[in-house]
Scaffold this active site. Structure first.
Site, short mmCIF file in Angstrom:
data_model
loop_
_atom_site.label_atom_id
_atom_site.label_comp_id
_atom_site.label_asym_id
_atom_site.label_seq_id
_atom_site.Cartn_x
_atom_site.Cartn_y
_atom_site.Cartn_z
N GLU A 1 -4.60 7.77 -3.93
CA GLU A 1 -5.01 7.17 -5.20
C GLU A 1 -6.36 7.72 -5.62
O GLU A 1 -7.24 7.84 -4.76
CB GLU A 1 -5.07 5.65 -5.08
CG GLU A 1 -3.70 5.05 -4.84
CD GLU A 1 -3.72 3.52 -4.73
OE1 GLU A 1 -4.77 2.92 -5.00
OE2 GLU A 1 -2.68 2.94 -4.38
N ARG B 1 0.87 -1.17 0.00
CA ARG B 1 0.00 0.00 0.00
C ARG B 1 0.91 1.22 0.00
O ARG B 1 2.02 1.18 0.52
CB ARG B 1 -0.90 0.02 1.25
CG ARG B 1 -2.02 -1.01 1.24
CD ARG B 1 -3.10 -0.69 0.20
NE ARG B 1 -4.21 -1.64 0.21
CZ ARG B 1 -4.26 -2.74 -0.54
NH1 ARG B 1 -3.25 -3.05 -1.34
NH2 ARG B 1 -5.32 -3.53 -0.49
N HIS C 1 -2.74 0.65 -9.54
CA HIS C 1 -3.29 -0.31 -8.56
C HIS C 1 -4.02 -1.46 -9.27
O HIS C 1 -5.15 -1.80 -8.91
CB HIS C 1 -4.22 0.38 -7.56
CG HIS C 1 -4.30 -0.36 -6.25
ND1 HIS C 1 -4.36 0.26 -5.04
CD2 HIS C 1 -4.30 -1.70 -5.98
CE1 HIS C 1 -4.42 -0.65 -4.07
NE2 HIS C 1 -4.39 -1.85 -4.62
#
Lengths: 343, 343
Positions: free
Chosen positions: B285, B256, B304
């Protein structure tokens, strides 16, 4: 022990640490090494380099070294074709390249009595890593990632998985076997075709002879060309065979440019039949500036450098030292070039 | 056999073939599936998707499905936080993501009595392939290849070799273990640090606890972050730790964004301390348009998506079907979220 010296010429740039290792193989070895006469390497493990302007004395010195050499590490950069004449004592040349067949043909050296050994195997690991890089580059759609990155665009997408794909390795020599090992370890179902359907499957899920090529092409997601360039392999991946591959297939060429029909490859990339091509080699090298390959988004070009890693000279020296010991002991050398097979 | 039905809600887009497989696990299973009420997937295996404008009747229908569900495949897209109130029968949610700790915290669902299982492991193969892709991308200097290609420049160069490099995997869960396996199979010397120095080395050449992190960072050529995001791992790869890595080291983040000090990472890339960073995640994000990361040549950004492969839903369905059988048989479920550990 008194024994006749074995004079070993170092004919391309080699780091002094490696030259010392060669000299230390046996007391009989007398190394002929004059780095100032050799072409200057442009990068680590460059065996061609930029030729120097030698003085008349230096040219004479080089000629006398050639005349004395019984063994040569690499070919005479100044006039390889004349080595049999200029090196009357020469009995063995250790090449620094995996594929020397075409070179021996072009220079006529293949018709001499000299023994040639190749550096086959040395480049297997870097070439296999390059093949893996090329497959992952397209499977993971890195070209799209870099395009989006340039546009500062963050949008989730679905990639593919390499594990579980089926990839055909063409050519089952040192390099092909290593490619098969590396891909297989990454979960790829590796099929292989070789000169003959060899019994030793190794890491291959399926191994057949080259005569079955047309039968297997429709069933694979990608092809890695690892075969030597010989009269039989020129144009092997022909236009019709490229069309036998399923739509979206990936082609990796770490063999020689002549093994693929390059115009047919370009057409199959242009109309989207192929999903990508990762090319370390081209039919004409350097790849001509007007080649359509340069501008294709589904192409990754490497300037015939995939085999060249910083540690290459260390590995070639390992091989040469091993071969020197075999030579002195009268044993069979490793990687002897076969005039029959052409590699 | 007459037995009470087990009502299983499908709460995110899932292909009908997979829904049928879920229904076929056991005669007691009653699947609640109304694809027209679920967000429309933007790509294969998109578990978020674009929410639809539901009519009043459709909203009512969704509410009644929520009210009946005892088991849910994924969270309620319309109001996850209210699931304990809206789903009085709910006892278990099978997540479709590996890391749900932060989500359960944010929504407060972690304080409910519901059992949560993660999709940990499902993404291990694609994530490991992405880590391998990222490492090879920089080891083989693909950014230089594509620059040269754009300039139609053919110049031989020396690459590096991944085999023989030493890479540290941080986080030894499903993903970290798979990354270690894949890299190790490619000849990498893999070191690992986990929550504790686990005895099971597996494919690791060296395994230590997280407390040794500062000691090992100076000795590795690259780092792959695979740990879950927990209070302990936030900022784990801090500025000082990035500087402990040797010059030219490569960082891959498939964990992450919060696990790395992003400004410190940017600084270490800008001044050339790091050789490259392959980032599937970012602190914020989507990565903000003004982030310097977008324009850095030594950065590869993936939105991602590294875990998202076309075959993902098939794999998650396999896991869910396995877990459903365990649930019906009263056995321990796979991948149960631990409120203590936070993953």
């Amino acid at each position: 022990m008194t024994a006749a010296p074995v004079r070993v010429l170092i004919a391309s740039a080699l780091e002094s640490e490696h030259v010392r290792r060669i000299a230390a193989v046996d007391p009989r070895i007398e190394v002929l090494h004059a780095p100032e006469l050799l072409p200057a390497p442009r990068y680590a493990a460059d065996h061609h380099g930029t030729p120097r302007n030698l003085t008349r004395d230096q040219r004479e010195q080089w000629r006398s070294m050639l005349a004395a050499a019984q063994v040569s590490f690499d070919f005479d950069w100044s006039d390889a074709a004349q080595m049999p004449a200029n090196c009357p004592e020469l009995r063995w040349v250790q090449g620094t390249s995996s594929g020397i067949g075409e070179f021996l043909q072009l220079t006529g050296l293949g018709r001499s009595e000299v023994t040639f050994t190749t550096a086959a195997g040395i480049h297997a690991v870097p070439l296999a890593e390059f093949a893996l890089t090329g497959l992952l580059y397209f499977v993971k759609d890195v070209p799209a990632l870099t395009r989006w990155q340039a546009a500062r665009r963050w949008e989730r997408y679905t990639t593919r998985q390499l594990a579980g794909m089926r990839v055909l390795v063409i050519g089952l020599g040192h390099v092909g076997r290593k490619v098969a090992d590396v891909l297989s370890a990454a979960g790829v179902e590796v099929w292989g075709v070789g000169r003959d359907g060899r019994a030793d499957r190794g890491s291959l899920a399926c191994a057949t002879g080259i005569s079955s090529l047309d039968d297997v092409l429709p069933s694979v997601d990608g092809v890695v060309l690892c075969c030597p360039q010989t009269p039989e392999t020129e144009g092997l991946l022909s236009g019709p065979r490229i069309r036998l591959l399923p739509k979206g297939a990936i082609v990796v060429n770490i063999s020689r440019g002549q093994v693929i029909d390059e115009p047919a490859l370009i057409a199959a990339l242009a109309d989207g039949h192929l999903g990508g091509a990762c090319l370390d080699v081209a039919t004409v090298e350097p790849l001509p500036e007007d080649s359509p390959l340069w501008a294709m988004p589904s192409v990754l070009i490497s300037p015939h450098s995939a085999s060249t890693v910083a540690s290459e000279n260390a590995a070639i020296t390992d091989l040469f030292c091993d071969n020197l010991q075999r030579w002195l002991g009268g044993e069979q050398l490793l990687n002897v070039y076969s005039r029959d097979k052409g590699y």
